[in-house]
Write a protein that holds these residues in place. Structure first.
Motif, PDB file in Angstrom:
ATOM      1  N   THR A  86       0.855  -1.193   0.000  1.00  0.00           N
ATOM      2  CA  THR A  86       0.000   0.000   0.000  1.00  0.00           C
ATOM      3  C   THR A  86       0.888   1.239   0.000  1.00  0.00           C
ATOM      4  N   SER A  87       0.301   2.348  -0.395  1.00  0.00           N
ATOM      5  CA  SER A  87       1.048   3.605  -0.334  1.00  0.00           C
ATOM      6  C   SER A  87       0.757   4.250   1.011  1.00  0.00           C
ATOM      7  N   PHE A  88       1.625   5.151   1.410  1.00  0.00           N
ATOM      8  CA  PHE A  88       1.449   5.866   2.672  1.00  0.00           C
ATOM      9  C   PHE A  88       0.082   6.564   2.678  1.00  0.00           C
ATOM     10  N   LEU A 133       9.193  14.040   3.866  1.00  0.00           N
ATOM     11  CA  LEU A 133       8.760  13.828   5.242  1.00  0.00           C
ATOM     12  C   LEU A 133       7.271  13.550   5.150  1.00  0.00           C
ATOM     13  N   ARG A 134       6.848  12.394   5.640  1.00  0.00           N
ATOM     14  CA  ARG A 134       5.433  12.024   5.571  1.00  0.00           C
ATOM     15  C   ARG A 134       4.753  12.367   6.879  1.00  0.00           C
ATOM     16  N   THR A 135       3.596  12.988   6.772  1.00  0.00           N
ATOM     17  CA  THR A 135       2.872  13.370   7.987  1.00  0.00           C
ATOM     18  C   THR A 135       1.450  12.807   7.969  1.00  0.00           C
ATOM     19  N   GLY A 163       1.148  17.198  -1.382  1.00  0.00           N
ATOM     20  CA  GLY A 163      -0.216  16.734  -1.129  1.00  0.00           C
ATOM     21  C   GLY A 163      -0.649  15.655  -2.104  1.00  0.00           C
ATOM     22  N   ARG A 164       0.293  14.999  -2.767  1.00  0.00           N
ATOM     23  CA  ARG A 164      -0.067  14.019  -3.784  1.00  0.00           C
ATOM     24  C   ARG A 164       0.617  12.684  -3.536  1.00  0.00           C
ATOM     25  N   SER A 165      -0.064  11.619  -3.886  1.00  0.00           N
ATOM     26  CA  SER A 165       0.482  10.275  -3.704  1.00  0.00           C
ATOM     27  C   SER A 165       1.382   9.930  -4.888  1.00  0.00           C
ATOM     28  N   LEU A 166       2.585   9.485  -4.578  1.00  0.00           N
ATOM     29  CA  LEU A 166       3.521   9.070  -5.631  1.00  0.00           C
ATOM     30  C   LEU A 166       2.956   7.880  -6.410  1.00  0.00           C
ATOM     31  N   GLU A 182       8.988  -6.332  -2.378  1.00  0.00           N
ATOM     32  CA  GLU A 182       9.672  -7.042  -1.294  1.00  0.00           C
ATOM     33  C   GLU A 182      10.185  -5.986  -0.327  1.00  0.00           C
ATOM     34  N   GLN A 183      10.235  -6.355   0.923  1.00  0.00           N
ATOM     35  CA  GLN A 183      10.581  -5.350   1.929  1.00  0.00           C
ATOM     36  C   GLN A 183      11.401  -5.976   3.048  1.00  0.00           C
ATOM     37  N   THR A 184      12.459  -5.283   3.451  1.00  0.00           N
ATOM     38  CA  THR A 184      13.173  -5.722   4.653  1.00  0.00           C
ATOM     39  C   THR A 184      12.997  -4.640   5.712  1.00  0.00           C
ATOM     40  N   LEU A 208      13.728   0.818  10.204  1.00  0.00           N
ATOM     41  CA  LEU A 208      14.331   1.122   8.904  1.00  0.00           C
ATOM     42  C   LEU A 208      13.788   0.122   7.890  1.00  0.00           C
ATOM     43  N   MET A 209      13.220   0.635   6.829  1.00  0.00           N
ATOM     44  CA  MET A 209      12.596  -0.253   5.843  1.00  0.00           C
ATOM     45  C   MET A 209      13.212  -0.016   4.471  1.00  0.00           C
ATOM     46  N   GLN A 210      13.414  -1.095   3.787  1.00  0.00           N
ATOM     47  CA  GLN A 210      13.868  -0.998   2.405  1.00  0.00           C
ATOM     48  C   GLN A 210      12.868  -1.763   1.554  1.00  0.00           C
ATOM     49  N   ARG A 211      12.236  -1.051   0.641  1.00  0.00           N
ATOM     50  CA  ARG A 211      11.194  -1.688  -0.177  1.00  0.00           C
ATOM     51  C   ARG A 211      11.549  -1.590  -1.646  1.00  0.00           C
ATOM     52  N   ARG A 212      11.448  -2.714  -2.346  1.00  0.00           N
ATOM     53  CA  ARG A 212      11.556  -2.686  -3.816  1.00  0.00           C
ATOM     54  C   ARG A 212      10.171  -2.997  -4.355  1.00  0.00           C
ATOM     55  N   VAL A 220      10.575  -0.719 -10.101  1.00  0.00           N
ATOM     56  CA  VAL A 220      10.240   0.690 -10.355  1.00  0.00           C
ATOM     57  C   VAL A 220      10.794   1.585  -9.257  1.00  0.00           C
ATOM     58  N   GLU A 221      10.700   1.136  -8.019  1.00  0.00           N
ATOM     59  CA  GLU A 221      11.111   1.997  -6.903  1.00  0.00           C
ATOM     60  C   GLU A 221      11.934   1.217  -5.882  1.00  0.00           C
ATOM     61  N   LEU A 222      13.030   1.849  -5.470  1.00  0.00           N
ATOM     62  CA  LEU A 222      13.735   1.362  -4.284  1.00  0.00           C
ATOM     63  C   LEU A 222      13.560   2.470  -3.249  1.00  0.00           C
ATOM     64  N   ALA A 223      12.833   2.166  -2.196  1.00  0.00           N
ATOM     65  CA  ALA A 223      12.573   3.196  -1.182  1.00  0.00           C
ATOM     66  C   ALA A 223      13.241   2.804   0.119  1.00  0.00           C
ATOM     67  N   ILE A 224      13.919   3.762   0.701  1.00  0.00           N
ATOM     68  CA  ILE A 224      14.552   3.528   1.994  1.00  0.00           C
ATOM     69  C   ILE A 224      13.866   4.471   2.976  1.00  0.00           C
ATOM     70  N   SER A 225      13.176   3.885   3.927  1.00  0.00           N
ATOM     71  CA  SER A 225      12.319   4.692   4.791  1.00  0.00           C
ATOM     72  C   SER A 225      12.680   4.537   6.256  1.00  0.00           C
ATOM     73  N   THR A 226      12.436   5.612   6.989  1.00  0.00           N
ATOM     74  CA  THR A 226      12.675   5.611   8.436  1.00  0.00           C
ATOM     75  C   THR A 226      11.343   5.925   9.107  1.00  0.00           C
TER      76      THR A 226
HETATM   77  C1  16G Z   1       4.955   3.658   1.249  1.00  0.00           C
HETATM   78  C2  16G Z   1       6.273   3.029   0.832  1.00  0.00           C
HETATM   79  C3  16G Z   1       7.124   3.910  -0.017  1.00  0.00           C
HETATM   80  C4  16G Z   1       6.331   4.611  -1.093  1.00  0.00           C
HETATM   81  C5  16G Z   1       5.144   5.313  -0.503  1.00  0.00           C
HETATM   82  C6  16G Z   1       4.281   5.942  -1.566  1.00  0.00           C
HETATM   83  C7  16G Z   1       6.915   1.735   2.886  1.00  0.00           C
HETATM   84  C8  16G Z   1       7.961   1.366   3.813  1.00  0.00           C
HETATM   85  N1  16G Z   1       7.148   2.624   1.922  1.00  0.00           N
HETATM   86  O1  16G Z   1       5.093   4.490   2.339  1.00  0.00           O
HETATM   87  O2  16G Z   1       8.082   3.090  -0.621  1.00  0.00           O
HETATM   88  O3  16G Z   1       7.151   5.561  -1.755  1.00  0.00           O
HETATM   89  O4  16G Z   1       4.339   4.388   0.196  1.00  0.00           O
HETATM   90  O5  16G Z   1       3.331   6.703  -0.885  1.00  0.00           O
HETATM   91  O6  16G Z   1       5.851   1.234   3.041  1.00  0.00           O
HETATM   92  P1  16G Z   1       2.432   7.775  -1.581  1.00  0.00           P
HETATM   93  O7  16G Z   1       1.790   7.103  -2.751  1.00  0.00           O
HETATM   94  O8  16G Z   1       1.474   8.195  -0.535  1.00  0.00           O
HETATM   95  O9  16G Z   1       3.315   8.902  -2.024  1.00  0.00           O
END
Ligand code: 16G
Length: 246
Positions: A86-88, A133-135, A163-166, A182-184, A208-212, A220-226
């Motif tokens: 899911t997305s944030f 920074l996600r709020t 204000g937009r979802s990636l 996949e996520q660690t 600490l999360m790393q998601r591909r 498409v995305e390698l995200a490193i999140s805290t």
């Molecule tokens: C999630 C993902 C992140 C992604 C984001 C997109 C994790 C650890 N990370 O937070 O990789 O970039 O969603 O969110 O779950 P958005 O669509 O709200 O921008």
């Protein structure tokens, strides 16, 4: 319940269980005060030090919080993060929070060898680097650093993410629907810069999360999140045990 002085369980652990039961049974809600350390000591026949030890543990676990000069209160329950793609934005909305994000950095970098391997592209190929920074309801929750090959999403750097979802943008403007990932996840300690951004004391615990994330087998995305460990816990259902697997 009373403290059992003959039990091998340390008194501060016994008091922890008693307090947690008591909070549940009396239906104490978020931000309600619990009795003072002095009152608890008198009630359970414990030294102030033992009571303090219990409260310290419950504060560190995120179950209680202290307000200097005022007392100790019941903390908000942590957000249960499920292991799903899911997305944030979707996740926070589903929980009734208003998600938002603040851009910290947007740039195009040549992929290092490591990033190139993770994204399955040639080293040196351009990648979008996005730090946000996600709020949720205005409160900082996580820092997300996304890396996306430029060849998949040309012009992404010109599109605002305020204000937009990636994930929504990828789908609506590039037709990229993430379909697997996949996520660690590992425990970590927040560095001073991230701590300031997340509004945490330096040295706080974080996840600490790393998601591909993939679409049609392409990374498409390698995200490193805290993520704040005081606000998140992980929840996962378990696959059934196959008989004879022992
Ligand atoms: C999630 C993902 C992140 C992604 C984001 C997109 C994790 C650890 N990370 O937070 O990789 O970039 O969603 O969110 O779950 P958005 O669509 O709200 O921008």
């Amino acid at each position: 319940m009373a403290i059992d002085p003959t039990s091998p369980i340390p008194k501060y652990s016994q008091l922890r269980e008693i307090l947690l039961d008591w909070i549940e049974e009396t239906g104490l809600g978020v931000d309600d005060a619990i009795p003072s350390e002095r009152e608890l000591g008198a009630l359970y026949g414990l030294s102030r030090m033992t009571v303090r030890q219990t409260i310290d543990h419950l504060v560190a676990e995120g179950k209680l919080y202290r307000v200097p000069g005022k007392g100790t209160f019941v903390a908000r329950p942590k957000i249960e993060m499920s292991l799903a793609l899911t997305s944030f934005t979707e996740d926070m909305r589903a929980r009734g929070f208003t998600p938002d994000s603040q851009d910290l950095a947007r740039r195009i970098d040549p992929a290092s060898g490591h990033l190139a391997r993770m994204l399955d592209i040639e080293p040196g190929s351009p990648i979008h680097h996005i730090e946000r920074l996600r709020t949720a309801d205005g409160e900082p929750m996580a820092l997300e650093r996304s890396n996306i090959p430029l060849s998949l999403v040309p012009g992404l750097d010109e599109r605002s993410l305020a204000g937009r979802s990636l994930y929504q943008l990828l789908e609506e403007e590039y037709g990229i629907l993430l379909d697997s990932g996949e996520q660690t996840i590992e425990a970590g300690i927040c560095d001073p810069t991230d701590a300031r951004l997340l509004g945490l004391p330096p040295g706080s615990a974080v996840l600490l999360m790393q998601r591909r994330s993939f679409a049609n087998g392409r990374c498409v995305e390698l995200a490193i999140s805290t993520y704040r460990a005081d606000r998140y816990q992980l929840h996962s259902t378990l696959d059934p045990r196959r008989s004879g697997s022992a």
